[in-house]
Enzyme design. Sequence first.
Site, mmCIF file in Angstrom:
data_model
loop_
_atom_site.group_PDB
_atom_site.id
_atom_site.type_symbol
_atom_site.label_atom_id
_atom_site.label_comp_id
_atom_site.label_asym_id
_atom_site.label_seq_id
_atom_site.Cartn_x
_atom_site.Cartn_y
_atom_site.Cartn_z
ATOM 1 N N HIS A 50 -2.902 7.864 -55.966
ATOM 2 C CA HIS A 50 -4.249 8.506 -56.092
ATOM 3 C C HIS A 50 -5.281 8.352 -55.029
ATOM 4 C CE1 HIS A 50 -2.785 10.508 -59.865
ATOM 5 N NE2 HIS A 50 -2.122 9.430 -59.805
ATOM 6 N N ARG A 75 11.265 8.909 -50.814
ATOM 7 C CA ARG A 75 10.320 7.794 -50.462
ATOM 8 C C ARG A 75 9.980 6.990 -51.610
ATOM 9 N NH1 ARG A 75 7.446 8.394 -53.761
ATOM 10 N NH2 ARG A 75 5.792 10.190 -54.628
ATOM 11 N N TYR A 130 -2.567 15.193 -63.501
ATOM 12 C CA TYR A 130 -2.776 14.791 -61.967
ATOM 13 C C TYR A 130 -3.969 15.857 -61.668
ATOM 14 C CZ TYR A 130 -1.844 14.731 -57.005
ATOM 15 O OH TYR A 130 -2.000 14.591 -55.482
ATOM 16 N N ASP A 177 4.238 12.615 -49.592
ATOM 17 C CA ASP A 177 5.642 12.591 -49.830
ATOM 18 C C ASP A 177 6.303 13.353 -48.470
ATOM 19 O OD1 ASP A 177 4.617 11.673 -52.100
ATOM 20 O OD2 ASP A 177 5.836 13.344 -53.161
ATOM 21 N N GLY A 216 10.343 10.331 -59.297
ATOM 22 C CA GLY A 216 9.193 9.808 -58.485
ATOM 23 C C GLY A 216 9.629 9.313 -57.185
ATOM 24 N N ASP A 237 -4.492 9.616 -51.735
ATOM 25 C CA ASP A 237 -4.258 10.704 -50.597
ATOM 26 C C ASP A 237 -5.194 11.813 -50.749
ATOM 27 O OD1 ASP A 237 -2.958 11.672 -52.878
ATOM 28 O OD2 ASP A 237 -1.086 12.294 -51.936
ATOM 29 N N GLY A 256 13.307 14.087 -59.878
ATOM 30 C CA GLY A 256 12.293 14.119 -61.027
ATOM 31 C C GLY A 256 11.959 12.542 -61.466
ATOM 32 N N SER A 267 10.582 11.374 -54.740
ATOM 33 C CA SER A 267 10.157 12.497 -53.872
ATOM 34 C C SER A 267 11.564 13.378 -53.666
ATOM 35 C CB SER A 267 9.472 12.072 -52.904
ATOM 36 O OG SER A 267 8.588 13.174 -52.336
ATOM 37 N N SER A 268 12.457 13.572 -54.549
ATOM 38 C CA SER A 268 13.332 14.420 -54.304
ATOM 39 C C SER A 268 13.031 15.798 -53.815
ATOM 40 C CB SER A 268 14.393 14.670 -55.584
ATOM 41 O OG SER A 268 13.706 15.406 -56.358
HETATM 42 P P1 ADP Z 1 10.500 13.942 -57.470
HETATM 43 O O1 ADP Z 1 9.831 14.734 -56.410
HETATM 44 O O2 ADP Z 1 9.846 12.836 -57.764
HETATM 45 O O3 ADP Z 1 11.797 14.000 -57.558
HETATM 46 P P2 ADP Z 1 9.451 16.564 -58.771
HETATM 47 O O4 ADP Z 1 9.220 16.761 -60.218
HETATM 48 O O5 ADP Z 1 8.459 16.670 -57.656
HETATM 49 O O6 ADP Z 1 10.044 14.828 -58.870
HETATM 50 O O7 ADP Z 1 10.566 17.332 -58.143
HETATM 51 C C1 ADP Z 1 11.967 17.538 -58.861
HETATM 52 C C2 ADP Z 1 12.327 19.009 -58.689
HETATM 53 O O8 ADP Z 1 12.699 19.123 -57.196
HETATM 54 C C3 ADP Z 1 13.572 19.320 -59.640
HETATM 55 O O9 ADP Z 1 13.091 19.599 -60.851
HETATM 56 C C4 ADP Z 1 14.216 20.399 -58.897
HETATM 57 O O10 ADP Z 1 13.614 21.697 -59.274
HETATM 58 C C5 ADP Z 1 13.772 20.246 -57.500
HETATM 59 N N1 ADP Z 1 14.967 19.594 -56.695
HETATM 60 C C6 ADP Z 1 14.759 18.100 -55.948
HETATM 61 N N2 ADP Z 1 15.931 17.899 -55.654
HETATM 62 C C7 ADP Z 1 16.755 18.767 -55.658
HETATM 63 C C8 ADP Z 1 18.242 19.081 -55.466
HETATM 64 N N3 ADP Z 1 18.981 18.355 -54.644
HETATM 65 N N4 ADP Z 1 18.708 20.309 -55.850
HETATM 66 C C9 ADP Z 1 18.163 20.868 -56.668
HETATM 67 N N5 ADP Z 1 16.990 20.733 -56.848
HETATM 68 C C10 ADP Z 1 16.249 19.851 -56.396
HETATM 69 MG MG MG Z 2 7.903 15.407 -55.845
#
Ligand code: ADP
Ligand code: MG
Length: 338
Positions: A20, A13, A198, A149, A105, A22, A103, A107-108
Amino acid sequence: MSGQRVRARAPGRVNLIGDHTDYAGGLAVPMAIDLETVVTGTRGGGRVHLRSANEPLPADVPLEVADPVAVDPPWARYLAGVVAEMRPPLGFTGEVSSTVPVGSGLSSSAALEVSVALALGYEGDPLGLARLCQRAEQRASGVPSGIMDQLTSILGRAGHALVIDFATLTVTEIGLPPDIEIVVVHSGQPRALAGSAYADRRRDVERAIAELGPLRDRPASDADTLTDPVLRRRARHVIGENARVLDFAGALARGELREAGALMVESHRSLRDDFEVSTPVLDELVARLLAAPGVLGARLTGAGFGGCVVALGEPGALAGEGWHVHASDGATVTVEGG
Ligand code: ADP
Ligand code: MG
């Protein structure tokens, strides 16, 4: 149940405006994007075993996992958080692949939690899923993060942004005009301080709320009654940001993109000066993007302290910049055979 081929997908997303807010019961306008995480595999057994194309080591989590934050490798903590919150009856063996930059932003982490929960057979309503995945994220990361997210990854709709009211957890959709370009640009700066800073900001906002009462629907001048100058600035950001979110949603709905862009610029200034979560690198990136003809707005997006900037432009204005994202549908799961 066992032996079925499962495919779950959940999008990342971007937050167009409202950061800041939510955890202060405020408002935001995020959208799910056409970058997503996909989990494929089969249900069965007593463990969740996943490989990720992004990680050298697999995650292997027993269904009775007790302490998600103690699990290794670190990415497995997100799975462990989901397992601990959900306690699915069956394990899972499969793979994770993702086009969401990890990592950055976008929201992986929520895309991973939501796709894993659906792959494991989550049953219930979307809000319950969002809450479960939020708790999983908090347990995995130790950061008291909000629910934006997860809600966005679950409830996204193609061609629409979402207006989320965090006081009531209601979500409304606003159609995006077709002649609009939304681009996310990484600052190149990792979000190093994001966790501890945060939590600090969240505590400031909670202290301001303890003194003033809820920060929703109040005049900005109310913030000035706080005696602590830091809390005054934090409250001014939250109150102003909620007002900007409502104005932004109205401007988008009327197709007034110049006004929407100007509100994004205001939001960035407030995050920089009052909430103090920007960095010189983010400020320079916003200024550089805004200097290009046809760029209507730009602001840091997410928690700040590095990470990404989101920009709004007329078609072609942001050619060659970052990720060109489109509003997409929320998470889905399909189950075949068995
Ligand atoms: P964002 O959500 O903004 O990408 P975060 O720091 O909140 O950043 O989350 C990133 C973390 O989520 C990664 O360091 C990893 O641990 C985990 N992660 C997310 N997507 C994957 C993926 N496809 N495979 C493995 N780990 C993942
Ligand atoms: Mg995240």
